[in-house]
Write a protein that holds these residues in place. Structure first.
Motif, short mmCIF file in Angstrom:
data_model
loop_
_atom_site.label_atom_id
_atom_site.label_comp_id
_atom_site.label_asym_id
_atom_site.label_seq_id
_atom_site.Cartn_x
_atom_site.Cartn_y
_atom_site.Cartn_z
N PHE A 16 0.80 -1.29 0.10
CA PHE A 16 -0.08 0.13 0.08
C PHE A 16 1.13 1.29 0.00
O PHE A 16 0.61 2.03 -0.73
N VAL A 17 1.87 1.24 0.90
CA VAL A 17 2.58 2.58 0.97
C VAL A 17 3.61 2.57 -0.29
O VAL A 17 3.71 3.78 -0.82
N TYR A 18 4.05 1.74 -0.50
CA TYR A 18 5.03 1.48 -1.74
C TYR A 18 4.10 2.18 -2.97
O TYR A 18 4.72 3.02 -3.78
N LYS A 19 3.05 1.69 -3.28
CA LYS A 19 2.34 2.24 -4.43
C LYS A 19 1.95 3.60 -4.25
O LYS A 19 1.70 4.45 -5.06
N ILE A 62 -7.73 0.85 -3.22
CA ILE A 62 -8.10 -0.52 -2.50
C ILE A 62 -9.52 -0.92 -3.05
O ILE A 62 -10.26 0.10 -2.64
N VAL A 63 -9.78 -1.88 -3.34
CA VAL A 63 -11.15 -2.39 -3.77
C VAL A 63 -11.57 -3.59 -2.89
O VAL A 63 -10.82 -4.34 -2.47
N LYS A 64 -12.85 -3.75 -2.57
CA LYS A 64 -13.26 -4.77 -1.84
C LYS A 64 -14.25 -5.60 -2.85
O LYS A 64 -15.01 -5.29 -3.42
N TYR A 121 -9.17 5.37 -1.93
CA TYR A 121 -8.41 6.01 -2.87
C TYR A 121 -7.55 7.12 -2.31
O TYR A 121 -8.11 7.86 -1.68
N LEU A 122 -6.12 7.12 -2.34
CA LEU A 122 -5.52 8.05 -1.88
C LEU A 122 -4.40 8.64 -2.87
O LEU A 122 -3.85 7.85 -3.72
N GLU A 123 -3.99 9.87 -2.72
CA GLU A 123 -3.01 10.57 -3.78
C GLU A 123 -1.88 10.95 -2.71
O GLU A 123 -2.35 11.59 -1.55
N TYR A 124 -0.83 10.70 -3.10
CA TYR A 124 0.47 11.32 -2.18
C TYR A 124 0.64 12.76 -1.93
O TYR A 124 0.53 13.05 -1.01
N SER A 125 0.68 13.23 -3.26
CA SER A 125 0.95 14.73 -3.29
C SER A 125 0.59 15.13 -4.77
O SER A 125 0.36 14.47 -5.66
N ASN A 126 0.67 16.57 -5.11
CA ASN A 126 0.45 16.91 -6.34
C ASN A 126 1.21 16.58 -7.56
O ASN A 126 1.24 16.43 -8.83
N ASP A 127 2.75 16.42 -7.09
CA ASP A 127 3.66 16.08 -7.83
C ASP A 127 4.04 14.69 -7.95
O ASP A 127 4.20 14.16 -6.76
N ASN A 128 4.17 13.92 -9.05
CA ASN A 128 4.50 12.64 -9.02
C ASN A 128 6.08 12.27 -8.64
O ASN A 128 6.81 12.87 -9.07
N LYS A 169 -6.01 8.20 7.83
CA LYS A 169 -6.95 8.06 8.53
C LYS A 169 -8.12 8.87 8.20
O LYS A 169 -9.32 8.43 8.50
N ASP A 170 -7.92 9.87 7.62
CA ASP A 170 -9.10 10.75 7.06
C ASP A 170 -9.84 9.91 5.99
O ASP A 170 -11.13 10.07 6.05
N GLU A 171 -9.22 9.17 4.98
CA GLU A 171 -9.88 8.40 3.95
C GLU A 171 -10.53 6.99 4.64
O GLU A 171 -11.76 7.01 4.29
N PHE A 172 -9.96 6.61 5.32
CA PHE A 172 -10.45 5.28 6.23
C PHE A 172 -11.81 5.50 7.07
O PHE A 172 -12.95 4.78 6.89
N SER A 173 -11.45 6.85 7.74
CA SER A 173 -12.63 7.00 8.67
C SER A 173 -14.10 7.42 7.96
O SER A 173 -14.96 7.24 8.22
#
Length: 376
Positions: A86-89, A98-100, A145-152, A291-295
Motif C-alpha cells: 500500500f505504502v510503496y504504491k 483498494i477495492v473490496k 483511494y489516496l493520492e500522495y501529493s500533487n507532484d509525481n 486516517k481521513d480516508e478510512f474514517s
C-alpha cells in the motif's frame, strides 16, 4: 552523406550505438532505483507496524475491521505485506486504490483507469489485480483511494536525476579509466601467414591476461621474441567522490519525502532527534491521510458525530520505561488522569475507576496555603 544515411548503410554501427547506450546507463539507473527503494521501503516498514482500530466511547472494537486491518486483509497477504505494498504504491506511483471483493477481501489494484467528475462520485474502470481484471466499475464511495501529493515522485526523481546521472556517469568513467590495465605486446619472428603460431600466441596472451586480471599475484613466463609492456597509469584513486554523488542524490530523495538524510545513511549521531523528525514530518502526515480516508469510508457520519473514531497506533521510537518520569509528573500534578495518559501512550483505557480520577501528590499545594502555614 547524412548521419541517418550512415546508420542505414552500416547496420553493425547502428547496433553498436544502441548497445553502448544501454550499457552506459544501466549502472546509473541502478543507483536511482536504490535511492528510491531505500527511502520508500523505510516508510513502508514503519507504517506496516502500525495498529489500525476503531474506538467507540474509548473502547477498541475487536471486530471484522480490526481483523482485516491487522491480521489478514485478503487470502493471499498478511497485514504487514498488505501495508508495505500500500505504502510503496502510494509514494512511488503517487496514488493507490483498494477495492473490496464480494468475499470482503481488500485488494490493492495494480492498474486502473479513473474517470473524474465534479458533482458525482469518480468512477474507477479496468481495475486489475495481478492477472485479473474486474469487469465491473467501482465508484469512489465504495473504494479506498489516496493520492500522495500533487507532484509525481517518479517525475521529480527523474528530473533530479538528469543532472546527477550525467555527473555520476562522468565520475564512473573517470574512475574506470584510472583503474584500467593497459598494456602492449611486442612479438618477433611470428609469421602472420602461419595460423598455428598465431593461435598459440593468442592463447598465451589470453591466459596471461586472465592471470593478471583475476589473481593478486601473477607470474608470467618470459618467451623468446615476446615482450609485455604495461602502460597503465598507476596514480592512486578512490571512490570517495562517487560516494559523495550517490549520497547527495539519496539525500535529495529523502528530503522530498520528509526523511532526515542522516537516518537513511545510518548515522548514529543524534539518532533520536532524527527519528523524532522522521515520525513527525514524514510518518504522521502520511498516517493522517490514511486516517481521513478510512474514517470517511468505514464510519458513518452519525456514528462519527457520536464519538466513534478510527485510531492508528503507530510504532513508538521510545521505550515505555523511558516515559516513566514524564508520566509520573503528568498524573501526580493532576493535569491528566491515568486513563488519559494511557490513551496518549497508545494503550486502551482501564476499567479501574481510580484511573479516571484527578490525583495530586502531597507536596503539590497552592501558594496561598503555604503562606498561611498549611501543610506542603
Amino acid at each position: 552523406m547524412g548521419l541517418f544515411d550512415l546508420f542505414k548503410k552500416h547496420s553493425e554501427l547502428e547496433q553498436m550505438y544502441d548497445l553502448d547506450l544501454i550499457e552506459d546507463t544501466s549502472d546509473r539507473i541502478y543507483y536511482k532505483k536504490l535511492a528510491i527503494a531505500t527511502c520508500v521501503n523505510l516508510i513502508a516498514r514503519t507504517i506496516s507496524q502500525s495498529e489500525f482500530r476503531i474506538k467507540k466511547k474509548g473502547i477498541v472494537q475487536h471486530d471484522e475491521f480490526y481483523y482485516k486491518m491487522n491480521v489478514k486483509p485478503n487470502r493471499n497477504q498478511s497485514a504487514s505485506e498488505f501495508w508495505e505494498t500500500f505504502v510503496y504504491k502510494l509514494i512511488h506511483d503517487n496514488e493507490v486504490l483498494i477495492v473490496k471483493t464480494d468475499t470482503d477481501d481488500l485488494l490493492i489494484a495494480d492498474n486502473f483507469y479513473r474517470n473524474e467528475y465534479a458533482m458525482m462520485d469518480d468512477v474507477f474502470k479496468d481495475v486489475t489485480v495481478k492477472n485479473y481484471t474486474f469487469r465491473r466499475s467501482f465508484i469512489a464511495s465504495d473504494v479506498i483511494y489516496l493520492e500522495y501529493s500533487n507532484d509525481n515522485l517518479s517525475r521529480l526523481v527523474n528530473s533530479l536525476y538528469t543532472d546527477y546521472g550525467e555527473l555520476f556517469g562522468r565520475m564512473l568513467e573517470f574512475q574506470k579509466h584510472n583503474n584500467q590495465i593497459r598494456a602492449t605486446v611486442d612479438t618477433e619472428n611470428v609469421n602472420p601467414k602461419d595460423p598455428e603460431k598465431q593461435s598459440k600466441m593468442q592463447n598465451f596472451i589470453d591466459n596471461m591476461y586472465q592471470a593478471i586480471k583475476n589473481k593478486a599475484f601473477a607470474i608470467v613466463p618470459q618467451q623468446k621474441g615476446f615482450t609485455y609492456n604495461e602502460q597503465s597509469d598507476r596514480a592512486s584513486s578512490s571512490v570517495e567522490e562517487i560516494n559523495k554523488i550517490t549520497n547527495g542524490f539519496l539525500d535529495h530523495v529523502a528530503r522530498a519525502l520528509g526523511i532526515p538524510p542522516a537516518l537513511v545513511r545510518g548515522e548514529m549521531a543524534d539518532v533520536e532527534k532524527s527519528t523524532r523528525n522522521y515520525m513527525t514530518f514524514c510518518i504522521d502526515p502520511l498516517l493522517k491521510k490514511v486516517k481521513d480516508e478510512f474514517s470517511g469510508k468505514f464510519i458513518e457520519k452519525k456514528d462519527y458525530m457520536n464519538g466513534e473514531r478510527l485510531d492508528i497506533r503507530r510504532v513508538s521510537y521510545r521505550d515505555l520505561f523511558d516515559l516513566a518520569s514524564a508520566v509520573d509528573k503528568l498524573v501526580s500534578s493532576s493535569v491528566f488522569t491515568g486513563n488519559e495518559v494511557r490513551e496518549a501512550a497508545g494503550h486502551e483505557r482501564s476499567d479501574d475507576e481510580l484511573l479516571d480520577r484527578h490525583i495530586i501528590t502531597k507536596n503539590y499545594t497552592e501558594l496561598e496555603k503555604l503562606l498561611e502555614g498549611g501543610e506542603s
